[in-house]
Design a protein around this motif. Structure first.
Motif, PDB file in Angstrom:
ATOM      1  N   ASN A 149     -23.081 -33.526  30.452  1.00  0.00           N
ATOM      2  CA  ASN A 149     -21.669 -33.668  30.126  1.00  0.00           C
ATOM      3  C   ASN A 149     -21.435 -34.110  28.696  1.00  0.00           C
ATOM      4  OD1 ASN A 149     -22.760 -36.130  30.631  1.00  0.00           O
ATOM      5  ND2 ASN A 149     -21.129 -36.891  31.942  1.00  0.00           N
ATOM      6  N   LEU A 150     -22.457 -33.990  27.848  1.00  0.00           N
ATOM      7  CA  LEU A 150     -22.296 -34.163  26.413  1.00  0.00           C
ATOM      8  C   LEU A 150     -22.802 -32.900  25.736  1.00  0.00           C
ATOM      9  CD1 LEU A 150     -23.511 -37.798  25.728  1.00  0.00           C
ATOM     10  CD2 LEU A 150     -21.256 -36.905  25.234  1.00  0.00           C
ATOM     11  N   PHE A 151     -21.993 -32.296  24.916  1.00  0.00           N
ATOM     12  CA  PHE A 151     -22.380 -31.061  24.259  1.00  0.00           C
ATOM     13  C   PHE A 151     -22.272 -31.225  22.757  1.00  0.00           C
ATOM     14  CE2 PHE A 151     -21.381 -29.786  28.488  1.00  0.00           C
ATOM     15  CZ  PHE A 151     -22.268 -28.764  28.762  1.00  0.00           C
ATOM     16  N   LEU A 152     -23.286 -30.758  22.074  1.00  0.00           N
ATOM     17  CA  LEU A 152     -23.359 -30.867  20.624  1.00  0.00           C
ATOM     18  C   LEU A 152     -23.192 -29.486  20.030  1.00  0.00           C
ATOM     19  CD1 LEU A 152     -24.007 -33.179  18.624  1.00  0.00           C
ATOM     20  CD2 LEU A 152     -26.353 -32.380  18.640  1.00  0.00           C
ATOM     21  N   VAL A 153     -22.183 -29.320  19.199  1.00  0.00           N
ATOM     22  CA  VAL A 153     -21.902 -28.011  18.605  1.00  0.00           C
ATOM     23  C   VAL A 153     -21.989 -28.127  17.097  1.00  0.00           C
ATOM     24  CG1 VAL A 153     -20.259 -26.119  18.430  1.00  0.00           C
ATOM     25  CG2 VAL A 153     -20.370 -27.476  20.519  1.00  0.00           C
ATOM     26  N   PRO A 154     -23.110 -27.746  16.474  1.00  0.00           N
ATOM     27  CA  PRO A 154     -23.173 -27.805  15.009  1.00  0.00           C
ATOM     28  C   PRO A 154     -22.462 -26.625  14.366  1.00  0.00           C
ATOM     29  CG  PRO A 154     -25.354 -27.949  16.036  1.00  0.00           C
ATOM     30  CD  PRO A 154     -24.395 -27.436  17.057  1.00  0.00           C
ATOM     31  N   PHE A 155     -21.640 -26.917  13.385  1.00  0.00           N
ATOM     32  CA  PHE A 155     -21.001 -25.899  12.576  1.00  0.00           C
ATOM     33  C   PHE A 155     -21.546 -25.997  11.167  1.00  0.00           C
ATOM     34  CE2 PHE A 155     -17.920 -26.024  15.927  1.00  0.00           C
ATOM     35  CZ  PHE A 155     -17.454 -24.731  15.994  1.00  0.00           C
ATOM     36  N   GLY A 156     -21.442 -24.935  10.411  1.00  0.00           N
ATOM     37  CA  GLY A 156     -21.799 -25.022   9.000  1.00  0.00           C
ATOM     38  C   GLY A 156     -22.514 -23.787   8.518  1.00  0.00           C
ATOM     39  N   THR A 157     -23.394 -23.229   9.352  1.00  0.00           N
ATOM     40  CA  THR A 157     -24.072 -22.015   8.933  1.00  0.00           C
ATOM     41  C   THR A 157     -23.069 -20.888   8.736  1.00  0.00           C
ATOM     42  OG1 THR A 157     -25.997 -22.712  10.190  1.00  0.00           O
ATOM     43  CG2 THR A 157     -25.920 -20.419   9.514  1.00  0.00           C
ATOM     44  N   LEU A 158     -22.127 -20.786   9.682  1.00  0.00           N
ATOM     45  CA  LEU A 158     -21.065 -19.796   9.581  1.00  0.00           C
ATOM     46  C   LEU A 158     -19.780 -20.424  10.084  1.00  0.00           C
ATOM     47  CD1 LEU A 158     -22.909 -16.722  11.126  1.00  0.00           C
ATOM     48  CD2 LEU A 158     -22.436 -17.058   8.718  1.00  0.00           C
ATOM     49  N   PHE A 159     -18.652 -20.041   9.523  1.00  0.00           N
ATOM     50  CA  PHE A 159     -17.378 -20.479  10.085  1.00  0.00           C
ATOM     51  C   PHE A 159     -16.330 -19.421   9.839  1.00  0.00           C
ATOM     52  CE2 PHE A 159     -17.032 -22.161   5.783  1.00  0.00           C
ATOM     53  CZ  PHE A 159     -15.699 -21.971   5.456  1.00  0.00           C
ATOM     54  N   LEU A 160     -15.225 -19.557  10.580  1.00  0.00           N
ATOM     55  CA  LEU A 160     -14.183 -18.538  10.555  1.00  0.00           C
ATOM     56  C   LEU A 160     -13.270 -18.731   9.362  1.00  0.00           C
ATOM     57  CD1 LEU A 160     -13.057 -16.177  12.209  1.00  0.00           C
ATOM     58  CD2 LEU A 160     -11.529 -17.804  13.320  1.00  0.00           C
ATOM     59  N   SER A 161     -13.117 -17.700   8.566  1.00  0.00           N
ATOM     60  CA  SER A 161     -12.187 -17.752   7.444  1.00  0.00           C
ATOM     61  C   SER A 161     -10.760 -17.828   7.958  1.00  0.00           C
ATOM     62  CB  SER A 161     -12.343 -16.495   6.583  1.00  0.00           C
ATOM     63  OG  SER A 161     -11.264 -16.379   5.680  1.00  0.00           O
ATOM     64  N   ARG A 162      -9.900 -18.591   7.274  1.00  0.00           N
ATOM     65  CA  ARG A 162      -8.507 -18.669   7.657  1.00  0.00           C
ATOM     66  C   ARG A 162      -7.736 -17.438   7.223  1.00  0.00           C
ATOM     67  NH1 ARG A 162      -5.937 -22.498   4.864  1.00  0.00           N
ATOM     68  NH2 ARG A 162      -7.612 -22.706   3.356  1.00  0.00           N
ATOM     69  N   ARG A 163      -8.312 -16.639   6.341  1.00  0.00           N
ATOM     70  CA  ARG A 163      -7.577 -15.491   5.795  1.00  0.00           C
ATOM     71  C   ARG A 163      -8.001 -14.166   6.399  1.00  0.00           C
ATOM     72  NH1 ARG A 163      -8.359 -19.185   1.821  1.00  0.00           N
ATOM     73  NH2 ARG A 163      -6.505 -19.850   0.680  1.00  0.00           N
ATOM     74  N   ARG A 164      -9.192 -14.139   6.963  1.00  0.00           N
ATOM     75  CA  ARG A 164      -9.643 -12.896   7.572  1.00  0.00           C
ATOM     76  C   ARG A 164     -10.304 -13.211   8.896  1.00  0.00           C
ATOM     77  NH1 ARG A 164     -11.498 -12.320   2.321  1.00  0.00           N
ATOM     78  NH2 ARG A 164     -13.653 -12.711   2.934  1.00  0.00           N
ATOM     79  N   SER A 165     -10.309 -12.244   9.800  1.00  0.00           N
ATOM     80  CA  SER A 165     -10.899 -12.449  11.117  1.00  0.00           C
ATOM     81  C   SER A 165     -12.361 -12.034  11.129  1.00  0.00           C
ATOM     82  CB  SER A 165     -10.113 -11.618  12.151  1.00  0.00           C
ATOM     83  OG  SER A 165     -10.152 -10.247  11.815  1.00  0.00           O
ATOM     84  N   THR A 166     -13.064 -12.186   9.996  1.00  0.00           N
ATOM     85  CA  THR A 166     -14.484 -11.878   9.915  1.00  0.00           C
ATOM     86  C   THR A 166     -15.243 -13.142   9.563  1.00  0.00           C
ATOM     87  OG1 THR A 166     -14.241 -11.294   7.581  1.00  0.00           O
ATOM     88  CG2 THR A 166     -14.054  -9.498   9.187  1.00  0.00           C
ATOM     89  N   TRP A 167     -16.541 -13.129   9.831  1.00  0.00           N
ATOM     90  CA  TRP A 167     -17.383 -14.279   9.540  1.00  0.00           C
ATOM     91  C   TRP A 167     -17.833 -14.253   8.086  1.00  0.00           C
ATOM     92  CZ3 TRP A 167     -17.591 -18.044  12.927  1.00  0.00           C
ATOM     93  CH2 TRP A 167     -17.295 -17.746  14.256  1.00  0.00           C
ATOM     94  N   GLU A 168     -17.823 -15.423   7.439  1.00  0.00           N
ATOM     95  CA  GLU A 168     -18.269 -15.546   6.069  1.00  0.00           C
ATOM     96  C   GLU A 168     -19.323 -16.634   5.975  1.00  0.00           C
ATOM     97  OE1 GLU A 168     -14.832 -16.381   3.738  1.00  0.00           O
ATOM     98  OE2 GLU A 168     -14.184 -14.287   3.679  1.00  0.00           O
ATOM     99  N   ARG A 169     -20.256 -16.480   5.082  1.00  0.00           N
ATOM    100  CA  ARG A 169     -21.301 -17.470   4.886  1.00  0.00           C
ATOM    101  C   ARG A 169     -20.946 -18.360   3.698  1.00  0.00           C
ATOM    102  NH1 ARG A 169     -26.483 -17.709   6.484  1.00  0.00           N
ATOM    103  NH2 ARG A 169     -26.383 -15.560   7.252  1.00  0.00           N
ATOM    104  N   PRO A 170     -20.606 -19.630   3.953  1.00  0.00           N
ATOM    105  CA  PRO A 170     -20.294 -20.525   2.840  1.00  0.00           C
ATOM    106  C   PRO A 170     -21.533 -20.774   1.990  1.00  0.00           C
ATOM    107  CG  PRO A 170     -19.589 -21.423   4.955  1.00  0.00           C
ATOM    108  CD  PRO A 170     -20.497 -20.284   5.230  1.00  0.00           C
ATOM    109  N   ARG A 223      -4.224 -24.887   7.871  1.00  0.00           N
ATOM    110  CA  ARG A 223      -4.779 -26.104   7.261  1.00  0.00           C
ATOM    111  C   ARG A 223      -6.232 -26.351   7.633  1.00  0.00           C
ATOM    112  NH1 ARG A 223      -2.478 -30.797   9.189  1.00  0.00           N
ATOM    113  NH2 ARG A 223      -1.716 -29.812  11.095  1.00  0.00           N
ATOM    114  N   ALA A 224      -6.720 -25.701   8.688  1.00  0.00           N
ATOM    115  CA  ALA A 224      -8.064 -25.971   9.200  1.00  0.00           C
ATOM    116  C   ALA A 224      -8.941 -24.732   9.134  1.00  0.00           C
ATOM    117  CB  ALA A 224      -7.979 -26.473  10.642  1.00  0.00           C
ATOM    118  N   ASP A 225     -10.227 -24.950   8.906  1.00  0.00           N
ATOM    119  CA  ASP A 225     -11.200 -23.856   8.946  1.00  0.00           C
ATOM    120  C   ASP A 225     -11.655 -23.583  10.375  1.00  0.00           C
ATOM    121  OD1 ASP A 225     -11.455 -23.578   6.013  1.00  0.00           O
ATOM    122  OD2 ASP A 225     -12.323 -25.578   6.142  1.00  0.00           O
TER     123      ASP A 225
END
Length: 286
Positions: free
Chosen positions: A25-46, A223-225
């Motif tokens: 009942n604890l889940f760890l979700v790392p973000f950072g490798t990829l995230f959703l652009s606020r301007r396009r519905s495609t994945w971008e690599r920061p 306002r959010a990524d």
């Protein structure tokens, strides 16, 4: 692909990866490798963006038996002692606050009316909880005073709250946290806010309204990524989500949320990878 590493079950999917602890009942979700652009519905690599780890916990009860145990041990943070090192190590920790705080007695005796003593906030602080959902069927258990006291008390202790607000306008804005250059926005909704005690709805508590949620997610994505939606819904003690949970969660992902975090059934329910997001239908009790 599913593999085990350092005591964690790891499931890889295109665009994200999830570490699930051996405590289900604890889940760890790392973000950072990829995230959703606020301007396009495609994945971008920061460029050179580090991983950001999020811990999501289910229902947190700070009253009743948990409150009595804390009193017996003389330690308001006692129930969090074993989990706190893991939870506090995350970049962002989120839980559903199942019991409001109040320095006044409960509005009714007996039954499922919850009130957490103010000092019980020490457990949330020890565990490094950054954000809580205050949208659930116990939000109004201590009346208008208790709801306002809870929001003020959380704020005074450095904890953000989403799902209930001092004003209807503030409710629709959600809350925002930035970690490692990524802005995470949180919204929360509940199937019920009255617990059978309040015939008139309070507009300051966000209900499970898919149309409103879509508007809120769209607005927050400006306002959010990454947008996280909390969902308090489902049938208690049932191992699988019902149609209302599935419909709301998928609508949130379709609207642009990356993660939907469910609670209320008090048992762990399945995890679903849907569209460009992931849904934890129920994380059970923490």
């Amino acid at each position: 692909m599913i593999a085990r590493r350092n005591g964690f079950w790891i499931k890889r999917r295109p665009g994200c990866w999830i570490e699930m602890t051996t405590r289900r009942n604890l889940f760890l979700v790392p973000f950072g490798t990829l995230f959703l652009s606020r301007r396009r519905s495609t994945w971008e690599r920061p460029a050179a963006l580090p991983a950001t780890r999020l811990v999501f916990g289910g229902d947190v009860m700070l009253a009743r038996y948990t409150g009595r145990l804390a009193l017996d041990h003389g330690d308001p943070a006692w129930s969090f002692r074993s989990l706190a090192p893991f939870m506090a190590d995350a970049d962002i920790t989120f839980v559903n606050l199942e019991s409001p705080f109040s320095d006044r007695p409960r509005i009714a005796d007996g039954g499922m009316i919850f009130r957490a003593a103010p000092e019980m906030v020490a457990g949330l602080k020890l565990a490094g909880v950054d954000v809580v959902s205050t949208a659930n069927n116990h939000t109004r258990d201590c009346g208008p005073y208790g709801m306002e006291y809870t929001l003020n008390w959380l704020s005074r202790n450095g904890i953000l709250a989403t799902g209930a607000s001092a004003s209807k306008t503030g409710l629709q804005e959600g809350v925002l946290l930035e970690r490692n250059g990524v802005r995470f926005g949180f919204l929360a909704y509940t199937y019920d806010q009255s617990n059978g005690n309040h015939p008139v709805p309070d507009p300051r508590v966000a209900m499970l309204d898919a149309a409103r949620m879509r508007e809120d997610v769209t607005r927050l994505r400006e306002r959010a990524d990454v947008v996280v939606v909390s969902m308090h819904a489902g049938d208690e003690y049932k191992p699988r989500p019902n149609d209302r949970q599935i419909g709301f969660a998928r609508a949130a992902i379709d609207a642009g949320a990356r993660v939907v975090v469910g609670h209320h059934p008090h048992v762990v329910q399945p995890v679903e990878h849907y569209g460009n997001g992931v849904v934890f239908y129920s994380l059970g009790n923490l």
